[in-house]
Write a protein that holds these residues in place. Structure first.
Motif, PDB file in Angstrom:
ATOM      1  N   SER A  27     -47.863 -59.428 143.666  1.00  0.00           N
ATOM      2  CA  SER A  27     -47.023 -59.338 142.480  1.00  0.00           C
ATOM      3  C   SER A  27     -46.599 -57.885 142.259  1.00  0.00           C
ATOM      4  N   LEU A  28     -45.595 -57.684 141.409  1.00  0.00           N
ATOM      5  CA  LEU A  28     -45.067 -56.328 141.191  1.00  0.00           C
ATOM      6  C   LEU A  28     -46.126 -55.374 140.646  1.00  0.00           C
ATOM      7  N   PRO A  29     -46.943 -55.756 139.643  1.00  0.00           N
ATOM      8  CA  PRO A  29     -47.980 -54.817 139.172  1.00  0.00           C
ATOM      9  C   PRO A  29     -48.975 -54.446 140.267  1.00  0.00           C
ATOM     10  N   ARG A  30     -49.392 -55.406 141.102  1.00  0.00           N
ATOM     11  CA  ARG A  30     -50.333 -55.092 142.178  1.00  0.00           C
ATOM     12  C   ARG A  30     -49.689 -54.200 143.223  1.00  0.00           C
ATOM     13  N   LEU A  31     -48.438 -54.441 143.519  1.00  0.00           N
ATOM     14  CA  LEU A  31     -47.756 -53.621 144.518  1.00  0.00           C
ATOM     15  C   LEU A  31     -47.601 -52.182 144.045  1.00  0.00           C
ATOM     16  N   LEU A  32     -47.300 -52.001 142.760  1.00  0.00           N
ATOM     17  CA  LEU A  32     -47.156 -50.642 142.241  1.00  0.00           C
ATOM     18  C   LEU A  32     -48.478 -49.883 142.263  1.00  0.00           C
ATOM     19  N   GLU A  33     -49.611 -50.619 142.152  1.00  0.00           N
ATOM     20  CA  GLU A  33     -50.923 -49.968 142.205  1.00  0.00           C
ATOM     21  C   GLU A  33     -51.197 -49.350 143.575  1.00  0.00           C
ATOM     22  N   THR A  34     -50.575 -49.881 144.607  1.00  0.00           N
ATOM     23  CA  THR A  34     -50.850 -49.389 145.966  1.00  0.00           C
ATOM     24  C   THR A  34     -49.995 -48.186 146.349  1.00  0.00           C
ATOM     25  N   LEU A  35     -48.975 -47.859 145.551  1.00  0.00           N
ATOM     26  CA  LEU A  35     -48.054 -46.790 145.907  1.00  0.00           C
ATOM     27  C   LEU A  35     -48.569 -45.445 145.417  1.00  0.00           C
ATOM     28  N   THR A  36     -48.402 -44.440 146.235  1.00  0.00           N
ATOM     29  CA  THR A  36     -48.697 -43.071 145.812  1.00  0.00           C
ATOM     30  C   THR A  36     -47.531 -42.544 144.973  1.00  0.00           C
ATOM     31  N   ASN A  37     -47.727 -41.365 144.404  1.00  0.00           N
ATOM     32  CA  ASN A  37     -46.657 -40.787 143.580  1.00  0.00           C
ATOM     33  C   ASN A  37     -45.393 -40.526 144.396  1.00  0.00           C
ATOM     34  N   ASP A  38     -45.564 -40.029 145.608  1.00  0.00           N
ATOM     35  CA  ASP A  38     -44.393 -39.766 146.450  1.00  0.00           C
ATOM     36  C   ASP A  38     -43.683 -41.059 146.823  1.00  0.00           C
TER      37      ASP A  38
END
Length: 307
Positions: A82-93
């Protein structure tokens, strides 16, 4: 014929029964009471187990909790995050790259992000510039700090730092930034970053630093000029920014002349030129209310003519 019979002892009733009584079964009253009690208990036991004495209870089946059987076809299946879980895996860059790509594809979203995002603070902007500065230092080869070899090795990092300086400087200039103190705080910090840019041995490579000094000097001049329109540059003088600008000009080797000239013209009411300590050619009235406030003479008797 006379028969002589031997005399027999007389037989008394119950004589033989008394001889058969066991000593353990004595006919004492206590034994009789115990015997009757045991008999009553036996009768009660017989009545309790008798099917006629109590009704039969209906048998109830034992209910055991049934185990939930997981359906492999329903619960275990390949599906994207899901979108919230995917955003958790991304670094700031990575997150910045994705957001920038979306904004470039959809300009309306980019405009909404620009208008909705909070303005950067001075500390945040300077931290980003320090980050670019550290990348420049890390890319510099050992033993070749100012050589041509080092210049070409760090040319990319140097360009990124200079671009960031230019972009953030424009953000903190009037009229985008209305508070003079905030503009001067940023200019003071970014000028320190420019001081630490490499001084290349090759003269042709020094234009980067010279251009940075020209741009930051013009920014100082703009802020000082706008501040003079609001209170006669009172903030510039009382905050000690004029003295800081003088030190920056000395450290740059006199490459911030535009800012120094603006300081002498716009804030010259302080009575001295910040460089030569000579009266500034500002043409302002020394008896103005502003000058009296600065000199602490406001409210004192005014002398008219010779005393």
């Amino acid at each position: 014929m006379n028969v002589v019979l031997s005399p027999q002892p007389p037989i008394f009733p119950h004589q033989h029964e008394t001889t058969r009584i066991s000593p353990s079964r004595s006919m004492s009253p206590y034994n009789n009471m115990a015997s009757r009690k045991r008999k009553a208990d036996d009768d009660n036991d017989d009545m309790s187990v008798s099917p006629l004495s109590s009704p039969a209870l209906p048998s109830r089946p034992i209910v055991r909790p049934s185990k939930k059987i997981r359906q492999a076809n329903d619960d275990v299946a390949a599906r994207p995050l899901s979108l919230p879980r995917l955003l958790e895996t991304l670094t700031n860059d990575q997150l910045r790259t994705v957001l920038q790509t979306i904004c470039e594809r959809h300009p309306d979203i980019g405009h909404e992000v620009v208008t909705s995002a909070p303005r950067p603070t001075v500390a945040c902007a300077l931290d980003i510039l320090v980050g670019y500065q550290e990348k420049l230092h890390d890319a510099t080869p050992l033993g070749h700090t100012n050589s041509d070899y080092a210049y070409f090795r760090v040319k990319q990092q140097l360009g990124a730092l200079l671009d960031a300086i230019s972009d953030f400087t424009s953000q903190f200039l009037p009229p985008l930034e209305q508070q003079t103190n905030i503009s001067l705080q940023f200019l003071d910090g970014v000028t320190k970053v420019i001081h630490e840019l490499p001084d290349w041995e090759n003269q042709s490579h020094r234009h980067h630093k010279d251009a940075a000094y020209d741009e930051i000097s013009a920014a100082w001049a703009l802020v000082i000029t706008e501040a003079s329109k609001r209170g006669g540059g009172f903030i510039v003088h009382t905050g000690g920014w004029d003295q800081r600008l003088v030190r920056h000009n000395q450290q740059s080797g006199g490459k911030m002349g535009q800012a120094i000239n603006a300081l002498a013209v716009e804030v010259g009411w302080q009575g001295q030129n910040p460089i030569t300590d000579t009266p500034a050619p500002s043409g302002r009235d020394p008896n103005s209310i502003l000058n009296q406030l600065i000199n602490g003479a406001y409210g004192s008797p005014v002398r008219v003519g010779p005393w």
